[in-house]
Design a protein around this motif. Sequence first.
Motif, PDB file in Angstrom:
ATOM      1  N   LEU A   1       0.860  -1.187   0.000  1.00  0.00           N
ATOM      2  CA  LEU A   1       0.000   0.000   0.000  1.00  0.00           C
ATOM      3  C   LEU A   1       0.891   1.230   0.000  1.00  0.00           C
ATOM      4  N   GLN A   2       0.785   2.029  -1.060  1.00  0.00           N
ATOM      5  CA  GLN A   2       1.572   3.257  -1.185  1.00  0.00           C
ATOM      6  C   GLN A   2       0.621   4.455  -1.077  1.00  0.00           C
ATOM      7  N   VAL A   3       0.785   5.238  -0.015  1.00  0.00           N
ATOM      8  CA  VAL A   3      -0.102   6.378   0.239  1.00  0.00           C
ATOM      9  C   VAL A   3       0.690   7.672   0.073  1.00  0.00           C
ATOM     10  N   TYR A   4       0.228   8.549  -0.834  1.00  0.00           N
ATOM     11  CA  TYR A   4       0.858   9.852  -1.048  1.00  0.00           C
ATOM     12  C   TYR A   4       0.092  10.908  -0.245  1.00  0.00           C
ATOM     13  N   PRO A   5       0.814  11.886   0.309  1.00  0.00           N
ATOM     14  CA  PRO A   5       0.172  12.825   1.235  1.00  0.00           C
ATOM     15  C   PRO A   5      -0.789  13.808   0.583  1.00  0.00           C
ATOM     16  N   SER A   6      -0.729  13.949  -0.734  1.00  0.00           N
ATOM     17  CA  SER A   6      -1.644  14.856  -1.430  1.00  0.00           C
ATOM     18  C   SER A   6      -1.708  14.436  -2.890  1.00  0.00           C
ATOM     19  N   GLY A   7      -2.619  15.050  -3.613  1.00  0.00           N
ATOM     20  CA  GLY A   7      -2.753  14.739  -5.032  1.00  0.00           C
ATOM     21  C   GLY A   7      -4.182  14.547  -5.484  1.00  0.00           C
ATOM     22  N   GLY A   8      -5.075  14.307  -4.513  1.00  0.00           N
ATOM     23  CA  GLY A   8      -6.474  14.162  -4.885  1.00  0.00           C
ATOM     24  C   GLY A   8      -6.736  12.872  -5.644  1.00  0.00           C
ATOM     25  N   HIS A   9      -7.554  12.981  -6.665  1.00  0.00           N
ATOM     26  CA  HIS A   9      -8.027  11.804  -7.403  1.00  0.00           C
ATOM     27  C   HIS A   9      -7.708  11.952  -8.890  1.00  0.00           C
ATOM     28  N   GLY A  10      -7.456  10.825  -9.527  1.00  0.00           N
ATOM     29  CA  GLY A  10      -7.406  10.788 -10.986  1.00  0.00           C
ATOM     30  C   GLY A  10      -6.111  11.245 -11.608  1.00  0.00           C
ATOM     31  N   TRP A  11      -4.997  11.229 -10.851  1.00  0.00           N
ATOM     32  CA  TRP A  11      -3.751  11.749 -11.417  1.00  0.00           C
ATOM     33  C   TRP A  11      -3.145  10.822 -12.459  1.00  0.00           C
ATOM     34  N   GLY A  12      -3.396   9.535 -12.385  1.00  0.00           N
ATOM     35  CA  GLY A  12      -2.910   8.640 -13.426  1.00  0.00           C
ATOM     36  C   GLY A  12      -1.459   8.883 -13.782  1.00  0.00           C
ATOM     37  N   TYR A  13      -1.233   9.227 -15.051  1.00  0.00           N
ATOM     38  CA  TYR A  13       0.134   9.492 -15.514  1.00  0.00           C
ATOM     39  C   TYR A  13       0.441  10.981 -15.602  1.00  0.00           C
ATOM     40  N   LEU A  14      -0.404  11.828 -15.042  1.00  0.00           N
ATOM     41  CA  LEU A  14      -0.218  13.270 -15.193  1.00  0.00           C
ATOM     42  C   LEU A  14       1.087  13.734 -14.536  1.00  0.00           C
ATOM     43  N   PRO A  15       1.986  14.374 -15.291  1.00  0.00           N
ATOM     44  CA  PRO A  15       3.215  14.915 -14.699  1.00  0.00           C
ATOM     45  C   PRO A  15       2.946  16.012 -13.676  1.00  0.00           C
ATOM     46  N   SER A  16       1.757  16.601 -13.708  1.00  0.00           N
ATOM     47  CA  SER A  16       1.414  17.654 -12.745  1.00  0.00           C
ATOM     48  C   SER A  16       1.190  17.101 -11.338  1.00  0.00           C
ATOM     49  N   PHE A  17       1.021  15.807 -11.206  1.00  0.00           N
ATOM     50  CA  PHE A  17       0.925  15.182  -9.882  1.00  0.00           C
ATOM     51  C   PHE A  17       2.249  15.397  -9.156  1.00  0.00           C
ATOM     52  N   ASN A  18       2.205  15.973  -7.980  1.00  0.00           N
ATOM     53  CA  ASN A  18       3.426  16.351  -7.265  1.00  0.00           C
ATOM     54  C   ASN A  18       4.374  15.180  -7.032  1.00  0.00           C
ATOM     55  N   TYR A  19       3.834  13.990  -6.953  1.00  0.00           N
ATOM     56  CA  TYR A  19       4.647  12.812  -6.658  1.00  0.00           C
ATOM     57  C   TYR A  19       4.784  11.912  -7.886  1.00  0.00           C
ATOM     58  N   HIS A  20       4.671  12.505  -9.056  1.00  0.00           N
ATOM     59  CA  HIS A  20       4.661  11.738 -10.308  1.00  0.00           C
ATOM     60  C   HIS A  20       5.907  10.847 -10.429  1.00  0.00           C
ATOM     61  N   GLN A  21       7.088  11.435 -10.320  1.00  0.00           N
ATOM     62  CA  GLN A  21       8.305  10.632 -10.505  1.00  0.00           C
ATOM     63  C   GLN A  21       8.477   9.622  -9.380  1.00  0.00           C
ATOM     64  N   GLN A  22       8.157  10.019  -8.174  1.00  0.00           N
ATOM     65  CA  GLN A  22       8.242   9.071  -7.059  1.00  0.00           C
ATOM     66  C   GLN A  22       7.274   7.907  -7.284  1.00  0.00           C
ATOM     67  N   MET A  23       6.074   8.227  -7.785  1.00  0.00           N
ATOM     68  CA  MET A  23       5.082   7.188  -8.058  1.00  0.00           C
ATOM     69  C   MET A  23       5.619   6.188  -9.089  1.00  0.00           C
ATOM     70  N   LEU A  24       6.247   6.701 -10.150  1.00  0.00           N
ATOM     71  CA  LEU A  24       6.805   5.819 -11.175  1.00  0.00           C
ATOM     72  C   LEU A  24       7.939   4.967 -10.594  1.00  0.00           C
ATOM     73  N   ASP A  25       8.787   5.584  -9.778  1.00  0.00           N
ATOM     74  CA  ASP A  25       9.893   4.842  -9.163  1.00  0.00           C
ATOM     75  C   ASP A  25       9.374   3.765  -8.216  1.00  0.00           C
ATOM     76  N   ASP A  26       8.358   4.109  -7.429  1.00  0.00           N
ATOM     77  CA  ASP A  26       7.782   3.146  -6.490  1.00  0.00           C
ATOM     78  C   ASP A  26       7.207   1.942  -7.233  1.00  0.00           C
ATOM     79  N   LEU A  27       6.468   2.216  -8.310  1.00  0.00           N
ATOM     80  CA  LEU A  27       5.861   1.131  -9.071  1.00  0.00           C
ATOM     81  C   LEU A  27       6.934   0.308  -9.779  1.00  0.00           C
ATOM     82  N   SER A  28       7.944   0.978 -10.324  1.00  0.00           N
ATOM     83  CA  SER A  28       9.043   0.263 -10.981  1.00  0.00           C
ATOM     84  C   SER A  28       9.733  -0.690 -10.013  1.00  0.00           C
ATOM     85  N   ASP A  29       9.985  -0.211  -8.800  1.00  0.00           N
ATOM     86  CA  ASP A  29      10.632  -1.058  -7.792  1.00  0.00           C
ATOM     87  C   ASP A  29       9.794  -2.290  -7.492  1.00  0.00           C
TER      88      ASP A  29
END
Length: 251
Positions: free
Chosen positions: A216-244
Amino acid sequence: MLSVIVVEKSIIRVQLPHGAVLHVLPAPKNNQTHGAVILCPGGGYRYLSKWNEGYLWFPFFYCQGFTVAMLEYRLPNHDPQIPMTDAADAVKLMRKLAEEWGYYENNVGVMGFSAGGHLASTLMVSDSASVRPDFGILFYPVISMKKEMTHQGSHDHLLGKDASEDLENRYSNELYVSDLTPPAYIALSIDDPKVNPQNSICFYDEMCAMHRPVTLQVYPSGGHGWGYLPSFNYHQQMLDDLSDWLRSRNR
């Protein structure tokens, strides 16, 4: 954006038996992962977010060595069997084509977003081995159809506004986690205003109770529906987490 355009030219369109469509990008020939993933976009069972939760993910999975397919499933219009049938058809087809496209038939996963997460998790808790995926990735998913927890729009478009409690329970996937449920990766923002985070948490809790592998990966903000949007504050971290997580599964 160039990589998306190049990938788009290589996508294969496959018609499924009941009218849905799979848009497939086969993995590169030097594939080291030997897996496939089926994307189930969200949209509240009212429409499909085919870019942000579909096509934009293709380069990511391609570079990870996965054959990736987006399921353009039919909308239910109060008949839940319609999208469920399409998702089941997609898993069966991707397993059937595994040898031809160069991945293992026992490494076919699903990734669902929002209402697409409900569709994906429905497959994950299925009693049928032929349609149950080998892993599941759930982004800010709708899991439950219970009134106190569900996303009302998804509930109403899938089951109807006046759905019975029995029908709601039938499609509340937290109730059906078992020792057969495949490994799961769940990601969400804790401030999601549309889909109650309790959906993800209850699924995680049930997976833990059944001693099933789950992250379970919980990000402190971002709301709903960010998907692949680079505007999501944790976009790169999200990709790294999923890649790992993906790499950890294929060691």
